[in-house]
Design an enzyme around this catalytic site. Structure first.
Site, PDB file in Angstrom:
ATOM      1  N   LYS A 108      -0.396   0.934  -3.568  1.00  0.00           N
ATOM      2  CA  LYS A 108      -1.213   1.549  -3.235  1.00  0.00           C
ATOM      3  C   LYS A 108      -2.319   0.742  -2.610  1.00  0.00           C
ATOM      4  CE  LYS A 108       1.073   5.530  -2.095  1.00  0.00           C
ATOM      5  NZ  LYS A 108       1.934   6.220  -1.358  1.00  0.00           N
ATOM      6  N   SER A 115       4.236   4.306   3.364  1.00  0.00           N
ATOM      7  CA  SER A 115       2.506   4.187   3.216  1.00  0.00           C
ATOM      8  C   SER A 115       1.465   3.033   2.697  1.00  0.00           C
ATOM      9  CB  SER A 115       2.300   4.907   1.586  1.00  0.00           C
ATOM     10  OG  SER A 115       3.511   3.976   0.558  1.00  0.00           O
TER      11      SER A 115
END
Length: 182
Positions: A87, A44
């Protein structure tokens, strides 16, 4: 005289070894007292971070300053204490985030650095404007097509207390050793 010179050299070497051990011990203590080692799971955050890389999270920094846009952070999902996800902060408290035609908008303005990141074909919750609370952040993975992030119900807006710290340094692999940044 020869014995005295030999003794002096031994003492010098021993002092040097002790100094190195002390410096390494202090460095180890500072890094691990302030931070935590994390292993990157998934794709990700590619290309910035890849599967299996080992990074350091600084747990102290957000006691000194608030998180900033584009910081790479480690956070815990609700109900998953001790398990960190990595993230990038895109939306700040009080802002409105929306994803239209694959482009991220913050307060109806195209996100400045958006051209350098992959488009978000799936807008998820951000298909409609998402207004963040006073202690909430909107997080996205750099690899938008392979990221479970604030666009999805099981993550959603991330509260300040869920953020464990900033991910600031890669320690493995050695070929990519160094500071992380945007």
């Amino acid at each position: 005289m020869y014995q005295e010179e030999k003794s002096s050299r031994v003492r010098l070497v021993v002092n040097w070894i002790v100094d190195v051990i002390v410096v390494l011990s202090i460095a180890w203590f500072v890094v691990f007292a302030m931070g935590r080692q994390l292993v990157v799971s998934g794709q990700s955050m590619e290309p910035e971070l890849s599967q299996g890389e080992v990074v350091l999270m600084n747990r102290i920094i957000y006691h000194l300053r608030k998180p900033e846009r584009f910081d790479i952070v480690a956070f815990e999902k609700d109900g998953e204490k001790g398990k960190y996800y990595i993230k990038r902060i895109i939306g700040m408290p009080g802002e409105t985030i929306q994803i239209r035609d694959g482009v991220v908008y913050v307060n109806d303005q195209i996100l400045e650095a958006e051209d350098g990141l992959r488009r978000a074909a799936l807008a998820g919750l951000a298909e409609h404007p998402v207004t963040l609370g006073e202690d909430e952040y909107f997080l996205l993975g750099d690899n938008r097509e392979s990221s479970e992030d604030s666009r999805f119900v099981n993550v959603g807006n991330v509260k300040a207390e869920q953020i464990g710290g900033i991910v600031w340094f890669r320690i493995r692999p050695l070929s990519r050793f160094g500071r992380l940044g945007f």
